[in-house]
Structure formats: C-alpha cells, structure tokens
Design a protein around this motif. Structure first.
Motif, PDB file in Angstrom:
ATOM      1  N   THR B  37      -7.347  19.373  14.472  1.00  0.00           N
ATOM      2  CA  THR B  37      -6.315  19.077  15.470  1.00  0.00           C
ATOM      3  C   THR B  37      -5.807  17.655  15.294  1.00  0.00           C
ATOM      4  OG1 THR B  37      -7.371  20.600  17.014  1.00  0.00           O
ATOM      5  CG2 THR B  37      -5.844  18.999  17.953  1.00  0.00           C
ATOM      6  N   ASP B  61      -3.842  21.668  29.744  1.00  0.00           N
ATOM      7  CA  ASP B  61      -4.881  22.609  29.327  1.00  0.00           C
ATOM      8  C   ASP B  61      -4.776  23.828  30.234  1.00  0.00           C
ATOM      9  OD1 ASP B  61      -7.037  24.064  28.562  1.00  0.00           O
ATOM     10  OD2 ASP B  61      -8.537  22.509  28.927  1.00  0.00           O
ATOM     11  N   TYR B 150      -2.502  23.354  25.435  1.00  0.00           N
ATOM     12  CA  TYR B 150      -3.766  23.674  24.789  1.00  0.00           C
ATOM     13  C   TYR B 150      -4.411  24.796  25.603  1.00  0.00           C
ATOM     14  CZ  TYR B 150      -8.752  22.950  23.623  1.00  0.00           C
ATOM     15  OH  TYR B 150     -10.062  23.116  23.257  1.00  0.00           O
ATOM     16  N   SER B 152      -8.151  27.284  25.422  1.00  0.00           N
ATOM     17  CA  SER B 152      -9.366  27.551  24.660  1.00  0.00           C
ATOM     18  C   SER B 152     -10.210  28.614  25.359  1.00  0.00           C
ATOM     19  CB  SER B 152     -10.154  26.241  24.545  1.00  0.00           C
ATOM     20  OG  SER B 152     -11.463  26.496  24.127  1.00  0.00           O
ATOM     21  N   ILE B 217      -1.575  24.601  21.091  1.00  0.00           N
ATOM     22  CA  ILE B 217      -2.804  24.773  20.307  1.00  0.00           C
ATOM     23  C   ILE B 217      -3.673  25.789  21.040  1.00  0.00           C
ATOM     24  CG2 ILE B 217      -4.900  23.620  19.482  1.00  0.00           C
ATOM     25  CD1 ILE B 217      -3.220  20.960  19.621  1.00  0.00           C
TER      26      ILE B 217
END
Lengths: 361, 361
Positions: B37, B61, B150, B152, B217
């Motif tokens: 990243t 996020d 982002y 995750s 991402i």
C-alpha cells in the motif's frame, strides 16, 4: 488533535437518570431561539457568497451531548438553510445541496446512544451524520471546513478547575464550597481567569474551522451584570449539593478532605464579561448578541425536576471524584433537603439566556 | 442517508471476548499488505492532480469495527501520503496538509470503544477523527469528499440473508446448515445473487463519495476459482458451530425450527466472481488486483484461537437470533468439539486474501 482537558460528559444511556430524559430545561432555551435563528439565516446568510459551487453544507454542534436537543437544533438550522437555498436558487442556479453534520463532544461522551437515538432515516434531512470525539478547547475539525457552527449550554464547562481553589494555602482557596458562588473574591478571580483563557482557546479553534463568512451560533447561561452567582436559584442548588456532601462526610460516606479537593469546573460569566471575551478575538464580527429570560424562569420548578436535572448534569463529575455509589445517596439527600427547605424562586435573582451570532471575517 | 440493512457488529467493549482482543487473524492480513500500500501510494497517487490547493486529505475506513486494526491501517496510509506530499512539495509548493479520517460502521457498532481506544494524541498524525454511523451499503458521506477509501474484511458481510434460504418450500432452502457451504447449488446461487447486488450498491456509493482520481483499497477473503467453500477450514468451523446448535436443540437449549430459520449473512466469492463484480461498475479502473496466502494460513491455529476469533465475529448475530445466554454454552461446545475432532489443516484447501486497488475515473 484533541487537547487534553478534564472531561465530564452528561449522564449517558437512556435510563431515568440519563441526560436524554433530563434535558428539557436546556431544550426550552434552545426552542426559545429557534425562530430567531431561522430568521437570521434566511435574512443574512449569503450562500452564493460562501461558494456558488457549494454542494455540501457543513454544520457542527460543539458539545452536542447525547440528544435529543442537538437533533432539534440541527434540524432547525438545516430547515432554514434549505429555505434560503431554494430562494437563492430561483435567482442563481445553485447546485443541489447535501448536508453533513458533525456532532462533537468529549471522547467519553456516549456516542453510541447519540447515534442510536438519531431520528429515523426518513425524517433525516441531512445526509451524513458524523461524530467527532475531542475537546472543543482545541481544534477538532479541519481548517475552513464548517459553514455553521453551533454550541448550546457548553462554554460554562471549563477545561479544568482553576488551580489554587483547592489549595488550602492559597488566598483563592474555596474552603468547602464546591463551586464558584462569588462569595470569595479570589476564587471568583481564579475562575474568571480560567474562563477567559478557555473562551480564547475555544474561539481561536472555531475561527480556524469556520469558512470565511461562516456563522457561529452560541447560547447558554450567563449572569446579568452586577448580579452575583449566590443570588440565583441554580447556585443555591449547587451549594445545597455541597451541604449534602458535608452531611455525608459526617456519616462517614466521604471525608471533608475529599470535599475540599473538589470543585465543579463550571463558571457562569456576567454578560459584559462574555462580550469582552468574544470581542477580544479579532476573527469574528458580532452580528447579534442579546439576553433573554429563560422560558422556564417564571415557573416554579418542582424539586423532582431540579434534582433529576442536576443529577444528569453533574453525576459523572461527582462520581469521578468521590467514587461509585455516592451519587444515589447524594441526590436522595438533595431531594430531601429541597423538600424541607424549598427554593424561594421569588427571592432569587434571574440568570439569563445569552444568544450570540458571530460571523467569521 | 444510511439505508436499512441487517447489522451485526463485531463484539464490542474490551473484555476477553471483544473483537479488540480477538482480531489478530485479520491484523495479519492487514500487515501483509502494508508495504504494498505504501509503495502504491508513493508511486501512483498524484496529489497535484487531485487538487493543488488541497489542505485537508480525507481518508475513510468503511466497516472499521472497533480497532485496533483500523488505526494501524489508517496510520500506514497517512504515513505514505505524508511522504508523497513531502516529495511533491519539493517540486511544487503544496500547502500544509491536514488529515481527516472517517471511521464508518453500522450505527450499533461500539463507537464509544473505538473513540476511547484511539492512539493517544501525541501519536496521532491525523488531525480530525470522525465516526460515521451507517451501513456502507448506501451513501454515508458527501459526494466527492474522500481521497482514499479503505475497507478490510467487510464485503463478505451481506446486507441481509438471501431470501428463500430459510424457506422450507424453496429449492434454495439451506436445511439446517447455517451458512453457504456450497453443498446445495440453489443456496449458493441465492447467496451469489445477494453478494452481486450488495457489491454493486457498495461500489455505486463509493463511486459517489470518492473524488475523481481518488483510490479505493480493499482487502478480504475469497476462494480460489473452483474451490468450494466446504473444503476450507473456516467453513468446517462454521459447520461445526451449526452442529453445536443442533446438539443444543437436542438438550432443549434451542429448537430445530429456530436453527432452520437461521443463516449467517456472509458469503465468500471466488476470485473471478469478485473481479466481475468490480468490473461491472464502470466508475473505477482496477489498478491492482491480486491474491496471496493468508500469513497465518501455513500455521496450525490453536483451537482456543479459532474459538475466540469466531466468537468475536459471530456472537452478536447469533445472540440476535437465539437470544441472550446461548453464546457462552455454544462456544464452550465448539471448543470441546474442536479438541475432540481437531481440524486437519493439511487436508483443507486454502482461502486467499484478495488485495485490490481501484481508482475513481
């Protein structure tokens, strides 16, 4: 970066003692200035001048606590901006406006309850609801990012208890009083210094966060010039809480030493003092500054109402100092004391609600 | 406005069962892509092109949960952007950069714990920390407001359990299985449809929120093409949780009917399926898309580790359906079952960690 400061949020959660269910006194003041706020925004805000390509209008409530007052206040501002936007759009082609609302309070504020108690989606006119944990005595938002800032019943909370008022050797020692009741001149002076310093930090931070032309709306409680705190009913209640603590020390539930080390980090300035603090910061023009009676001031508040309200406001700061398990007993005692010696509202001097609109130069 | 969707946050608080103390499996994956990243941001982000007057760099996020992984990931992004900014500033005079980080998750996520567990001020490089309550299956932030998004280990959480999988009369009925284990084709199809729909909504919302040139991402878990879920160890664990529930039904602690009405709203796509979902949204270019082994995949995870991890992830969704008091017993049973019949990791097929960088056109 949030600066470190003492932090005593209102009572969280949604139980009978929570701020959510015991904030109607503050709500009455907020309601009292709603129409004025709408009018002001409608007449004076210049969206075209702020930014003709503006697509997101940002509002921040500094010291929002957990609702419901913050949602009412913010909705009122949004309604007014939407009407103004509609009006200006007829003359100029403005882009469709979305709203982003920043709800700021200390990191130990109960944000979970705030987020869960927000009005359901269909009633929400604003798009993006965000929580901003951090002390407003310092920057909490990016430079030039806010169009309207708002703060209600917050700036009497100091960033900390002034030094020396808990120091027996200092002339500013506050004895066993737990607040600045204006009975000891040196104590008042110490609180004044802290208030002036805090207001300066507050205004400097807001000046950086607001866009040029952006508005700051502030309301809260102050004293009319020349009226000492000890002549107001809310001061009497707080002194009575102090008396209850002394009673509890006698029964061994706490100690005199502990009480002498405790002071409330709150200070209610006189009106001219508040005005001076704002004028001292050169980044704003004062657009409106007035005081009015609190809408409930003329009413005989019941002892239950008073006890619940002060419990919701002060239980955290008391618990922090005196430990768990003191709060129930303390406010039971307060209720009893108030019913034995009810407050004579007619003999008390009035505190005032101040309402200020200032504009970022 | 947050859309309504089922919402099962990770275990809140900070006790032994909390996500905070049981998210090292996910952290290992996050750590695994940190260097990549940083490199990508350093080589490919063009701050000048984003906006030469940029003074606030915004990062979001999506599905941040309660930490600490989100803080690590965000710090890594900030470090890389700062290095890039320093580099570009030497050639062009860029303004001083502040950071604003939006932490998004469902309104019932434990934001209090998130805010309280943020790194202390002095370690914080970012200026403004903001919590954004709302489902990421819908817009949660203003248009054109985010520079780097982002996410995750999030997009396997569907917005809801696909219809029919709990309907006995449907060919997509999942019997007493509690997950999509790829054993019943019609069930897999129903989950696939829901996943595709959800990804489309997710990407549409992010496309609106990201600025042109902004990056998204994403990392998470997927299946290598052609590998069925039931051959992976994590599927075996979830099926074992299902078996434990059946045992509990036999002892009267729950009922078969209740189990048949329960399915986990999670779906792990094959790699090509995930790629297809992203390509279908025309607003992004895929800059990088690869898979790698999970860093802990080669290790023999202990039964304790597995039990704690699955408890932190699934206890809320299980409690919501089966009521309070089921969770302790269920995960005790899981621990016992796993120690009697340990997972044979060597016989299992690997799931993969996917890592995607896509750019807003």
């Amino acid at each position: 970066m949030p600066t470190s400061s003492q932090s005593y949020p209102m009572s969280g959660g949604e139980d009978q003692h929570s701020y959510i269910h015991n904030s109607s006194y503050q709500k009455a003041a907020v309601d009292g200035i709603e129409e004025k706020t709408r009018q002001y925004i409608l007449e004076k805000i210049d969206l075209l001048n702020l930014n003709p390509d503006l697509s997101t209008f940002t509002i921040a409530d500094f010291g929002c606590s957990i609702g419901p007052n913050t949602f009412h206040a913010v909705q009122n501002i949004i309604d007014a901006v939407k009407r103004k936007h509609l009006k200006e759009s007829q003359e100029n082609s403005l882009v469709f406006l979305e709203f982003q609302v920043y709800f700021n309070d200390q990191p130990n504020n109960d944000f979970n309850t705030l987020f869960r108690s927000q009005p359901p989606s269909s009633q929400q006119e604003y798009f993006s609801v965000v929580g901003v944990p951090g002390s407003f005595y310092g920057r909490v938002l990016p430079r030039n990012s806010i169009h309207i800032g708002y703060t209600s019943y917050t700036t009497h909370w100091l960033s900390k208890v002034p030094e020396h008022v808990c120091d027996k050797k200092s002339p500013a020692w506050n004895k066993s009083y737990i607040q600045c009741n204006n009975l000891i001149e040196e104590v008042t002076k110490a609180y004044k210094v802290q208030f002036t310093k805090d207001m300066s930090v507050f205004l400097k931070a807001r000046a950086e966060e607001l866009v040029p032309g952006g508005l700051m709306i502030a309301l809260g409680q102050c004293l009319p010039d020349g009226v000492p705190m000890y002549e107001t009913w809310s001061c009497i209640v707080k002194d009575t809480i102090g008396d209850c603590l002394l009673d509890m020390a006698i029964s061994g539930l706490t100690t005199i030493e502990k009480i002498e080390l405790f002071n409330l980090p709150v200070y209610f300035p006189e009106f001219s003092e508040l005005k001076g603090a704002i004028e001292q910061n050169g980044s704003f023009t004062i657009e409106m500054m007035e005081t009015e009676d609190h809408p409930l001031e003329a009413m005989q508040l019941t002892n239950d109402f008073i006890t619940s309200m002060f419990r919701a406001i002060f239980s955290k700061v008391i618990e922090e100092h005196f430990g768990n398990g003191v709060v129930d007993e303390l406010f039971d005692k307060l209720a009893k004391k108030l019913s034995k010696q009810p407050i004579d509202f007619e003999k008390c001097k009035k505190q005032m609600v101040y309402y200020i609109v200032f504009k970022r130069k």
